[in-house]
Design a protein around this motif. Structure first.
Motif, mmCIF file in Angstrom:
data_model
loop_
_atom_site.group_PDB
_atom_site.id
_atom_site.type_symbol
_atom_site.label_atom_id
_atom_site.label_comp_id
_atom_site.label_asym_id
_atom_site.label_seq_id
_atom_site.Cartn_x
_atom_site.Cartn_y
_atom_site.Cartn_z
ATOM 1 N N GLN A 40 0.841 -1.204 0.000
ATOM 2 C CA GLN A 40 0.000 0.000 0.000
ATOM 3 C C GLN A 40 0.871 1.247 0.000
ATOM 4 N N GLY A 41 1.907 1.244 0.820
ATOM 5 C CA GLY A 41 2.814 2.389 0.890
ATOM 6 C C GLY A 41 3.528 2.638 -0.420
ATOM 7 N N LYS A 42 3.996 1.584 -1.061
ATOM 8 C CA LYS A 42 4.691 1.732 -2.345
ATOM 9 C C LYS A 42 3.743 2.283 -3.417
ATOM 10 N N ILE A 43 2.524 1.770 -3.462
ATOM 11 C CA ILE A 43 1.547 2.256 -4.442
ATOM 12 C C ILE A 43 1.219 3.723 -4.173
ATOM 13 N N LYS A 129 -1.204 -7.840 -7.565
ATOM 14 C CA LYS A 129 -0.649 -9.003 -6.884
ATOM 15 C C LYS A 129 0.637 -8.540 -6.210
ATOM 16 N N VAL A 130 0.814 -8.882 -4.962
ATOM 17 C CA VAL A 130 2.004 -8.480 -4.213
ATOM 18 C C VAL A 130 3.214 -9.225 -4.761
ATOM 19 N N PRO A 131 4.278 -8.480 -5.080
ATOM 20 C CA PRO A 131 5.492 -9.151 -5.576
ATOM 21 C C PRO A 131 6.217 -9.866 -4.443
ATOM 22 N N GLN A 132 7.085 -10.758 -4.809
ATOM 23 C CA GLN A 132 7.921 -11.434 -3.812
ATOM 24 C C GLN A 132 8.929 -10.414 -3.287
ATOM 25 N N TRP A 133 8.995 -10.229 -1.977
ATOM 26 C CA TRP A 133 9.907 -9.241 -1.370
ATOM 27 C C TRP A 133 11.280 -9.864 -1.187
ATOM 28 N N LYS A 134 12.305 -9.069 -1.487
ATOM 29 C CA LYS A 134 13.685 -9.511 -1.268
ATOM 30 C C LYS A 134 14.179 -8.904 0.031
ATOM 31 N N SER A 135 14.926 -9.666 0.786
ATOM 32 C CA SER A 135 15.506 -9.148 2.024
ATOM 33 C C SER A 135 16.630 -8.189 1.680
#
Length: 136
Positions: A40-43, A129-135
């Motif tokens: 939500q924050g990124k959008i 769709k939420v992307p896969q988050w990278k650490s």
């Protein structure tokens, strides 16, 4: 139950999940996970970076013919904001309504929400769709 009653009820304040109403006024609750809030924050940031003459709304309550639905993120023009700014729930949908898919959502639910938002004045409805988050 009406949306105003939901907003006024002290027992329903500051819950760790999203609330919507169906067309019978029954409360529907969906837990929100951290990845959902991050997205939500990124959008929100992308909308502010790319659109002018309007504002972003997060967790935007929208009155529909099937109850109150809550868009995860929305964008409304200044013209539309003049109409909805002081409402408890939007009588007309913001121009852009965005839903973020979670594990609890179904394709059918998102299709129904898209139809409801369009029927209430949205010009665009995004289902993300939420992307896969990278650490990092």
């Amino acid at each position: 139950m009406s949306w105003q009653e939901v907003c006024d009820n002290p027992k329903l304040q500051n819950l760790p999940f999203k609330i919507e109403l169906n067309n019978q006024g029954q409360i529907l609750m969906t837990p929100v996970k951290i990845y959902h809030s991050l997205f939500q924050g990124k959008i929100t940031g992308l909308l502010y970076s790319n659109l002018t003459d309007g504002d972003v709304l997060v967790e935007c309550a929208i009155s529909t013919k099937k109850g109150t639905k809550v868009a995860d993120v929305a964008w409304a023009s200044q013209e539309r904001l003049k109409v909805i700014r002081n409402e408890v729930e939007c009588s007309i949908a913001p121009e852009i309504c965005i839903e973020i898919m979670s594990s609890a959502n179904t394709k059918k639910e998102m299709t129904n929400k898209r139809k409801l938002y369009f029927a209430n004045g949205a010009t665009e409805v995004w289902v993300c769709k939420v992307p896969q988050w990278k650490s990092n």
